[in-house]
Design an enzyme around this catalytic site. Structure first.
Site, PDB file in Angstrom:
ATOM      1  N   TYR A 283      39.331  38.256  35.343  1.00 38.94           N
ATOM      2  CA  TYR A 283      39.479  38.817  36.686  1.00 38.94           C
ATOM      3  C   TYR A 283      40.951  38.951  37.055  1.00 38.94           C
ATOM      4  O   TYR A 283      41.811  38.230  36.548  1.00 38.94           O
ATOM      5  CB  TYR A 283      38.735  37.980  37.733  1.00 38.94           C
ATOM      6  CG  TYR A 283      39.347  36.619  38.024  1.00 38.94           C
ATOM      7  CD1 TYR A 283      40.295  36.453  39.033  1.00 38.94           C
ATOM      8  CD2 TYR A 283      38.958  35.479  37.310  1.00 38.94           C
ATOM      9  CE1 TYR A 283      40.843  35.209  39.302  1.00 38.94           C
ATOM     10  CE2 TYR A 283      39.503  34.236  37.576  1.00 38.94           C
ATOM     11  CZ  TYR A 283      40.441  34.113  38.588  1.00 38.94           C
ATOM     12  OH  TYR A 283      40.992  32.870  38.854  1.00 38.94           O
ATOM     13  N   CYS A 284      41.229  39.903  37.933  1.00 43.75           N
ATOM     14  CA  CYS A 284      42.540  40.036  38.557  1.00 43.75           C
ATOM     15  C   CYS A 284      42.310  39.986  40.066  1.00 43.75           C
ATOM     16  O   CYS A 284      41.361  39.337  40.510  1.00 43.75           O
ATOM     17  CB  CYS A 284      43.250  41.314  38.114  1.00 43.75           C
ATOM     18  SG  CYS A 284      42.360  42.847  38.464  1.00 43.75           S
ATOM     19  N   PHE A 285      43.118  40.634  40.860  1.00 37.03           N
ATOM     20  CA  PHE A 285      42.937  40.496  42.308  1.00 37.03           C
ATOM     21  C   PHE A 285      41.774  41.327  42.839  1.00 37.03           C
ATOM     22  O   PHE A 285      40.921  40.822  43.573  1.00 37.03           O
ATOM     23  CB  PHE A 285      44.214  40.868  43.062  1.00 37.03           C
ATOM     24  CG  PHE A 285      44.089  40.660  44.552  1.00 37.03           C
ATOM     25  CD1 PHE A 285      43.851  39.399  45.072  1.00 37.03           C
ATOM     26  CD2 PHE A 285      44.179  41.733  45.426  1.00 37.03           C
ATOM     27  CE1 PHE A 285      43.714  39.197  46.438  1.00 37.03           C
ATOM     28  CE2 PHE A 285      44.042  41.542  46.798  1.00 37.03           C
ATOM     29  CZ  PHE A 285      43.812  40.273  47.299  1.00 37.03           C
TER      30      PHE A 285
ATOM     31  N   TYR B 111      39.273  38.702  42.292  1.00 35.13           N
ATOM     32  CA  TYR B 111      39.414  37.443  43.028  1.00 35.13           C
ATOM     33  C   TYR B 111      39.052  37.626  44.496  1.00 35.13           C
ATOM     34  O   TYR B 111      38.508  36.715  45.132  1.00 35.13           O
ATOM     35  CB  TYR B 111      40.855  36.949  42.897  1.00 35.13           C
ATOM     36  CG  TYR B 111      41.156  35.691  43.666  1.00 35.13           C
ATOM     37  CD1 TYR B 111      40.651  34.456  43.257  1.00 35.13           C
ATOM     38  CD2 TYR B 111      41.967  35.720  44.799  1.00 35.13           C
ATOM     39  CE1 TYR B 111      40.937  33.292  43.967  1.00 35.13           C
ATOM     40  CE2 TYR B 111      42.260  34.562  45.503  1.00 35.13           C
ATOM     41  CZ  TYR B 111      41.739  33.355  45.085  1.00 35.13           C
ATOM     42  OH  TYR B 111      42.023  32.206  45.796  1.00 35.13           O
TER      43      TYR B 111
END
Length: 356
Positions: free
Chosen positions: A108-110, A137
């Site tokens: 995952y990233c933002f 996120y």
């Protein structure tokens, strides 16, 4: 710098990389490798419990790309990003291969965009099985905060400072009751002296994540016992939606004699650094008043913890007395003339049994 062929393959991967909803991501990633590809500054502020940080960009690189995006546009920023990431690709693959038990990785990233998709493409191209978190996120944060709006069966254990509530919470847990130790999650005992002998407090986001994990591990059909805390535990704050529910929950209030509580506090802080204790006294100097503040500081210099505890406890008893007078939720007093944890826990447990 990467070739145009890389960009084509990457674009294809963006369409095919499995993107899981937050519920599916949390369910499928249990006991698996979860990788947060955001910059360290983002990761340190808050991350999924158990996640490993393998940043696509370091903090300074992220700042550079952000500046380029604002000043020169997306294409320039993306090109510079590819230049930065290219030399790291083999290292990313090797690190995940070492950490993953079964070639599976959840990324995952933002927001679930370019960073996580690019990383997932690289993993899948290298023979690993990568999935990404849809919405990133941000979707996890929304999931956690929304969770606390759900109705919870709560029972609060209250009592003045030094009553041994934390030890009772631990004993109730060992007896099979559902408990959550808020002070342990916050690494803080709640008062001006609460940081002494404790580890550094988690960030607010990570505190909320640990609290969420503690709640979802409970059986929703049974009550959860919490200590009756103020909204702030040191720098950490109880999520507002949960705090509202706590203000409506039944309180079982343990009433222990003043002198016994002094002895208990002396025992708790016997090994504390004198200068740390003096610093805590200074924090409440305005509430103690000039005379009592000077007396406490002198007592600490003399190693007189009993009289220090006596003066500070008088202040805290006034505060708690007023606080309890303002509470409107059900309150059940439990009077005890002992600090024996087993005896007091049994009394509390009998009350809990009578409530359900």
């Amino acid at each position: 710098m990467l070739s145009g062929n890389f960009k084509i393959n990457c674009s294809f991967a963006l369409m095919t990389a499995p993107a899981l909803t937050i519920d599916d991501f949390l369910k499928q990633s249990k006991q698996e490798l979860v990788v947060d590809v955001r910059a360290p500054v983002e990761f340190n502020r808050g991350h999924l419990p158990g996640a490993v940080n393998i940043p696509l960009f370091e903090d300074i690189e992220r700042a550079e790309i952000g500046t380029l995006f604002k000043q020169q546009g997306k294409d320039t920023a993306v090109t510079r990003g590819l230049e930065i990431v290219s030399p790291k690709m083999v290292g990313f693959v090797n690190e995940v291969r070492q950490l993953s038990k079964n070639k599976s990785v959840f990324v995952y990233c933002f927001r679930g965009g370019m960073r996580s998709n690019s990383f997932a493409w690289l993993m899948n191209t290298s023979g690993l099985q990568a999935s990404i978190l849809k919405g990133g996120y941000k979707s996890y944060r929304n999931h956690v905060l929304n969770y606390f709006t759900k109705p919870q069966q709560l029972i609060l254990l209250g009592g003045h400072t030094g009553s041994g509530k934390t030890d009772i919470i631990k004993h109730l847990a060992e007896s099979g009751l559902q408990t959550i130790d808020l002070e342990r999650l916050a690494n803080h005992k709640g008062s001006a002296f609460g940081a002494i002998n404790e580890d550094r407090q988690p960030t607010q986001q990570n505190f909320e994540h640990s609290l969420y994990e503690a709640f979802v591990a409970q059986d929703p059909a049974k009550p959860v016992i919490l200590e009756d805390e103020s909204k702030s535990i040191g720098f950490n704050k109880i999520p507002h939606a949960l705090w509202i529910q706590m203000k409506q929950a039944t309180i079982i209030k343990l009433e222990i004699p003043f002198e016994l509580r002094i002895e208990n506090l002396v025992k708790d802080y016997a090994t504390a650094d004198t200068e740390a204790l003096k610093s805590c006294v200074v924090k409440i100097a305005q509430q103690l008043g000039p005379l009592n503040t000077r007396l406490c500081l002198n007592y600490l210099d003399e190693g007189n913890l009993h009289d220090t505890a006596r003066l500070t406890l008088q202040y805290y008893d006034k505060v708690y007395g007023y606080t309890y007078s303002q509470k409107q939720q059900p309150l059940i007093p439990v009077v005890s003339d002992t600090m024996d944890v087993l005896s007091n826990a049994q009394k509390i447990q009998q009350i809990i049994s009578s409530l359900h």
